[in-house]
Design an enzyme around this catalytic site. Sequence first.
Site, PDB file in Angstrom:
ATOM      1  N   VAL A   1      -4.110  -1.378   0.460  1.00  0.00           N
ATOM      2  CA  VAL A   1      -4.720  -1.881   2.073  1.00  0.00           C
ATOM      3  C   VAL A   1      -3.626  -2.298   2.836  1.00  0.00           C
ATOM      4  O   VAL A   1      -4.088  -3.001   3.917  1.00  0.00           O
ATOM      5  CB  VAL A   1      -5.995  -2.720   1.819  1.00  0.00           C
TER       6      VAL A   1
ATOM      7  N   HIS B   1      -9.656   2.199  -0.018  1.00  0.00           N
ATOM      8  CA  HIS B   1     -10.192   0.960  -0.010  1.00  0.00           C
ATOM      9  C   HIS B   1     -10.159   0.183   1.236  1.00  0.00           C
ATOM     10  O   HIS B   1     -10.268  -1.033   1.167  1.00  0.00           O
ATOM     11  CB  HIS B   1      -9.373   0.334  -1.244  1.00  0.00           C
TER      12      HIS B   1
ATOM     13  N   CYS C   1     -21.760 -10.266  18.593  1.00  0.00           N
ATOM     14  CA  CYS C   1     -22.974 -10.914  18.449  1.00  0.00           C
ATOM     15  C   CYS C   1     -22.620 -12.284  17.627  1.00  0.00           C
ATOM     16  O   CYS C   1     -23.702 -12.889  17.297  1.00  0.00           O
ATOM     17  CB  CYS C   1     -23.730 -10.076  17.502  1.00  0.00           C
TER      18      CYS C   1
ATOM     19  N   GLY D   1       2.312   4.344  -9.472  1.00  0.00           N
ATOM     20  CA  GLY D   1       2.206   2.821  -9.177  1.00  0.00           C
ATOM     21  C   GLY D   1       0.791   2.397  -9.286  1.00  0.00           C
ATOM     22  O   GLY D   1       0.176   1.511  -8.574  1.00  0.00           O
ATOM     23  N   THR D   2      -0.124   3.293 -10.357  1.00  0.00           N
ATOM     24  CA  THR D   2      -1.627   2.641 -10.307  1.00  0.00           C
ATOM     25  C   THR D   2      -1.828   2.351 -11.867  1.00  0.00           C
ATOM     26  O   THR D   2      -1.404   3.163 -12.543  1.00  0.00           O
ATOM     27  CB  THR D   2      -2.456   3.394  -9.479  1.00  0.00           C
ATOM     28  N   SER D   3      -2.525   1.324 -11.936  1.00  0.00           N
ATOM     29  CA  SER D   3      -2.979   0.946 -13.393  1.00  0.00           C
ATOM     30  C   SER D   3      -4.107   1.865 -13.616  1.00  0.00           C
ATOM     31  O   SER D   3      -4.470   1.980 -14.817  1.00  0.00           O
ATOM     32  CB  SER D   3      -3.629  -0.533 -13.428  1.00  0.00           C
TER      33      SER D   3
ATOM     34  N   ASN E   1       5.348   5.344 -13.265  1.00  0.00           N
ATOM     35  CA  ASN E   1       5.005   3.729 -13.331  1.00  0.00           C
ATOM     36  C   ASN E   1       5.972   3.155 -14.414  1.00  0.00           C
ATOM     37  O   ASN E   1       6.537   3.801 -14.803  1.00  0.00           O
ATOM     38  CB  ASN E   1       3.505   3.978 -13.933  1.00  0.00           C
TER      39      ASN E   1
ATOM     40  N   ALA F   1       9.039   2.743  -8.554  1.00  0.00           N
ATOM     41  CA  ALA F   1       8.676   3.794  -7.603  1.00  0.00           C
ATOM     42  C   ALA F   1       9.701   3.576  -6.592  1.00  0.00           C
ATOM     43  O   ALA F   1      10.224   4.889  -6.130  1.00  0.00           O
ATOM     44  CB  ALA F   1       7.465   3.226  -6.944  1.00  0.00           C
TER      45      ALA F   1
HETATM   46  C1  BV8 Z   1     -18.044   1.462  -6.912  1.00  0.00           C
HETATM   47  C2  BV8 Z   1      -9.891  -3.475  -1.947  1.00  0.00           C
HETATM   48  C3  BV8 Z   1     -20.253   1.720  -7.032  1.00  0.00           C
HETATM   49  C4  BV8 Z   1     -10.135  -4.882  -1.814  1.00  0.00           C
HETATM   50  C5  BV8 Z   1     -10.316  -2.902  -4.254  1.00  0.00           C
HETATM   51  C6  BV8 Z   1     -18.888  -3.686 -13.041  1.00  0.00           C
HETATM   52  C7  BV8 Z   1     -19.405  -4.414 -11.970  1.00  0.00           C
HETATM   53  C8  BV8 Z   1     -19.227  -3.737 -10.679  1.00  0.00           C
HETATM   54  C9  BV8 Z   1     -18.396  -2.641 -10.470  1.00  0.00           C
HETATM   55  C10 BV8 Z   1     -17.924  -1.952 -11.411  1.00  0.00           C
HETATM   56  C11 BV8 Z   1     -18.337  -2.455 -12.948  1.00  0.00           C
HETATM   57  N1  BV8 Z   1     -17.572  -1.672 -13.683  1.00  0.00           N
HETATM   58  C12 BV8 Z   1     -16.980  -0.487 -13.238  1.00  0.00           C
HETATM   59  C13 BV8 Z   1     -17.242  -0.663 -11.832  1.00  0.00           C
HETATM   60  C14 BV8 Z   1     -16.893  -0.115 -10.674  1.00  0.00           C
HETATM   61  C15 BV8 Z   1     -15.386  -0.718 -10.215  1.00  0.00           C
HETATM   62  C16 BV8 Z   1     -14.451  -0.500 -10.979  1.00  0.00           C
HETATM   63  O1  BV8 Z   1     -13.832   0.590 -11.075  1.00  0.00           O
HETATM   64  N2  BV8 Z   1     -14.097  -1.692 -11.688  1.00  0.00           N
HETATM   65  C17 BV8 Z   1     -13.069  -1.820 -12.956  1.00  0.00           C
HETATM   66  C18 BV8 Z   1     -12.058  -2.632 -12.381  1.00  0.00           C
HETATM   67  C19 BV8 Z   1     -13.832  -2.170 -14.073  1.00  0.00           C
HETATM   68  N3  BV8 Z   1     -15.400  -0.001  -8.904  1.00  0.00           N
HETATM   69  C20 BV8 Z   1     -15.983  -0.421  -7.830  1.00  0.00           C
HETATM   70  O2  BV8 Z   1     -16.834  -1.146  -7.598  1.00  0.00           O
HETATM   71  C21 BV8 Z   1     -15.781   0.629  -6.468  1.00  0.00           C
HETATM   72  N4  BV8 Z   1     -17.100   0.926  -6.097  1.00  0.00           N
HETATM   73  O3  BV8 Z   1     -17.725   1.854  -7.723  1.00  0.00           O
HETATM   74  O4  BV8 Z   1     -19.243   1.520  -6.372  1.00  0.00           O
HETATM   75  C22 BV8 Z   1     -21.261   2.155  -6.387  1.00  0.00           C
HETATM   76  C23 BV8 Z   1     -21.380   3.592  -6.342  1.00  0.00           C
HETATM   77  C24 BV8 Z   1     -22.585   3.953  -5.438  1.00  0.00           C
HETATM   78  C25 BV8 Z   1     -23.003   3.174  -4.486  1.00  0.00           C
HETATM   79  C26 BV8 Z   1     -22.866   1.732  -4.461  1.00  0.00           C
HETATM   80  C27 BV8 Z   1     -22.025   1.234  -5.356  1.00  0.00           C
HETATM   81  C28 BV8 Z   1     -15.101  -0.034  -5.644  1.00  0.00           C
HETATM   82  C29 BV8 Z   1     -13.475  -0.350  -6.061  1.00  0.00           C
HETATM   83  C30 BV8 Z   1     -12.812  -0.631  -4.901  1.00  0.00           C
HETATM   84  C31 BV8 Z   1     -12.487  -2.371  -5.032  1.00  0.00           C
HETATM   85  N5  BV8 Z   1     -11.459  -2.717  -3.866  1.00  0.00           N
HETATM   86  N6  BV8 Z   1      -9.211  -3.114  -3.203  1.00  0.00           N
HETATM   87  C32 BV8 Z   1      -8.802  -5.624  -1.696  1.00  0.00           C
HETATM   88  O5  BV8 Z   1      -7.511  -5.065  -1.777  1.00  0.00           O
HETATM   89  O6  BV8 Z   1      -9.070  -6.648  -1.354  1.00  0.00           O
HETATM   90  S1  BV8 Z   1      -9.525  -2.418  -5.772  1.00  0.00           S
HETATM   91  C33 BV8 Z   1      -8.012  -3.235  -6.170  1.00  0.00           C
HETATM   92  O7  BV8 Z   1      -7.483  -2.456  -7.134  1.00  0.00           O
HETATM   93  C34 BV8 Z   1      -6.813  -2.603  -5.042  1.00  0.00           C
HETATM   94  O8  BV8 Z   1      -7.028  -1.807  -4.078  1.00  0.00           O
HETATM   95  C35 BV8 Z   1      -5.847  -1.759  -5.741  1.00  0.00           C
HETATM   96  O9  BV8 Z   1      -5.191  -1.038  -5.156  1.00  0.00           O
HETATM   97  C36 BV8 Z   1      -6.736  -1.056  -6.634  1.00  0.00           C
HETATM   98  C37 BV8 Z   1      -6.277  -0.547  -7.904  1.00  0.00           C
HETATM   99  O10 BV8 Z   1      -5.453  -1.554  -8.574  1.00  0.00           O
HETATM  100  P1  BV8 Z   1      -3.780  -0.680  -8.861  1.00  0.00           P
HETATM  101  O11 BV8 Z   1      -3.505  -0.281  -7.228  1.00  0.00           O
HETATM  102  O12 BV8 Z   1      -3.588   0.183  -9.658  1.00  0.00           O
HETATM  103  O13 BV8 Z   1      -3.087  -2.090  -8.860  1.00  0.00           O
HETATM  104  P2  BV8 Z   1      -2.618  -2.661 -10.259  1.00  0.00           P
HETATM  105  O14 BV8 Z   1      -2.191  -4.158  -9.882  1.00  0.00           O
HETATM  106  O15 BV8 Z   1      -3.994  -2.894 -11.001  1.00  0.00           O
HETATM  107  O16 BV8 Z   1      -1.853  -2.090 -11.011  1.00  0.00           O
HETATM  108  C38 BV8 Z   1      -0.435  -1.813 -10.432  1.00  0.00           C
HETATM  109  C39 BV8 Z   1       0.150  -0.847 -11.227  1.00  0.00           C
HETATM  110  O17 BV8 Z   1       1.671  -0.562 -10.663  1.00  0.00           O
HETATM  111  C40 BV8 Z   1       0.388  -1.301 -12.587  1.00  0.00           C
HETATM  112  O18 BV8 Z   1       0.154   0.070 -13.481  1.00  0.00           O
HETATM  113  C41 BV8 Z   1       1.904  -1.557 -12.812  1.00  0.00           C
HETATM  114  O19 BV8 Z   1       2.333  -0.946 -14.039  1.00  0.00           O
HETATM  115  C42 BV8 Z   1       2.433  -0.800 -11.676  1.00  0.00           C
HETATM  116  N7  BV8 Z   1       3.776  -1.182 -11.141  1.00  0.00           N
HETATM  117  C43 BV8 Z   1       4.218  -2.275 -11.111  1.00  0.00           C
HETATM  118  N8  BV8 Z   1       5.416  -2.365 -10.553  1.00  0.00           N
HETATM  119  C44 BV8 Z   1       5.625  -1.233 -10.182  1.00  0.00           C
HETATM  120  C45 BV8 Z   1       4.639  -0.303 -10.749  1.00  0.00           C
HETATM  121  N9  BV8 Z   1       4.940   0.814 -10.663  1.00  0.00           N
HETATM  122  C46 BV8 Z   1       5.950   1.579 -10.062  1.00  0.00           C
HETATM  123  N10 BV8 Z   1       7.070   0.697  -9.763  1.00  0.00           N
HETATM  124  C47 BV8 Z   1       6.967  -0.675  -9.767  1.00  0.00           C
HETATM  125  N11 BV8 Z   1       7.958  -1.327  -9.213  1.00  0.00           N
HETATM  126 ZN    ZN Z   2     -21.605  -8.264  15.462  1.00  0.00          ZN
END
Ligand code: BV8
Ligand code: ZN
Length: 237
Positions: free
Chosen positions: A99, A115, A145, A182-184, A208, A226
């Site tokens: 984002v 997202h 509002c 770069g996504t987990s 990654n 990356a």
């Molecule tokens: C949905 C915006 C359902 C906000 C984000 C139980 C309860 C509730 C929900 C769930 C549940 N179980 C599963 C779910 C679904 C849930 C989900 O997937 N949960 C997981 C975690 C278990 N998903 C949702 O809720 C989604 N919605 O499913 O809706 C539904 C369906 C129908 C109708 C109604 C509802 C919504 C998901 C969106 C959440 N919002 N962000 C904000 O940012 O403030 S997600 C958040 O994680 C960020 O956006 C981020 O981008 C995203 C993913 O993480 P990554 O980008 O991968 O980042 P991360 O830190 O994890 O990893 C970094 C990676 O980079 C690592 O691999 C690392 O090794 C690597 N790295 C590090 N350094 C480097 C590198 N790589 C390269 N070079 C480097 N230098």
């Molecule tokens: Zn409003």
Amino acid sequence: MKAAAKIISGAEYLIALTGAGVSRESNVPTFRGVDGLWRNYDPMQLATPHAFARDPKLVWEWYSWRQALIAECDPNPAHTTLAEWEANAILRCLITQNVDGLHRRAGSEKVLEVHGDLWATKCSSCGYRGRLDSPAVGIPLCPECNSMLRPNVVWFGESLNRDIMTRVHEELSLADVILVVGTSALVQPAASFPLVVKYTGGKIVETNIEHTPLTPASDVHVSGKAGEVLPLLDQLL
Ligand code: BV8
Ligand code: ZN
């Protein structure tokens, strides 16, 4: 690296999926990395409608902290390489979970921010949509509002924007190669996008610093940062 470059340059329709790792060389903390924590809160507990309902001030403090931090960050060579690949028609579309807006600042135009956008706001009551041009101070109120505004991002438990998802699925069906940067690969539904390309006969190139749940399904995994890997790949194309 060579195998990855071969797949990328041989692609008919290359798309990319990026996560927080692509912004790491821009000093943006990752979501789950040790540096990602804020005041010992787990982002998973703050990026939810429940957290906002319970304590909107705290949630806005977290977003304002991130906005101030990201305002100081610049695109890194990973972002600029992807923007160049779009300009010379190597990359057809960029799907990002981030984002932070850094892909657009690097010049990428065909970006699907699945997202949402850290600077965008929406009203919790009426349909007002806005954008902050500086970090939020307190709880921003709707100019129409006077209700509380919320960050216009997708929180856990919220579904992704329908129009964006339609475009994502169009791109996934057209792609024969998806570059995953770069996504987990833990957050759904984005983590499954590469598998859609795979199951329709396409290839996955992952880069990654560590292995992820997608690595076993990837045709090639390039280990590295990356900001270093993408410019090197560019030289091999
Ligand atoms: C949905 C915006 C359902 C906000 C984000 C139980 C309860 C509730 C929900 C769930 C549940 N179980 C599963 C779910 C679904 C849930 C989900 O997937 N949960 C997981 C975690 C278990 N998903 C949702 O809720 C989604 N919605 O499913 O809706 C539904 C369906 C129908 C109708 C109604 C509802 C919504 C998901 C969106 C959440 N919002 N962000 C904000 O940012 O403030 S997600 C958040 O994680 C960020 O956006 C981020 O981008 C995203 C993913 O993480 P990554 O980008 O991968 O980042 P991360 O830190 O994890 O990893 C970094 C990676 O980079 C690592 O691999 C690392 O090794 C690597 N790295 C590090 N350094 C480097 C590198 N790589 C390269 N070079 C480097 N230098
Ligand atoms: Zn409003």
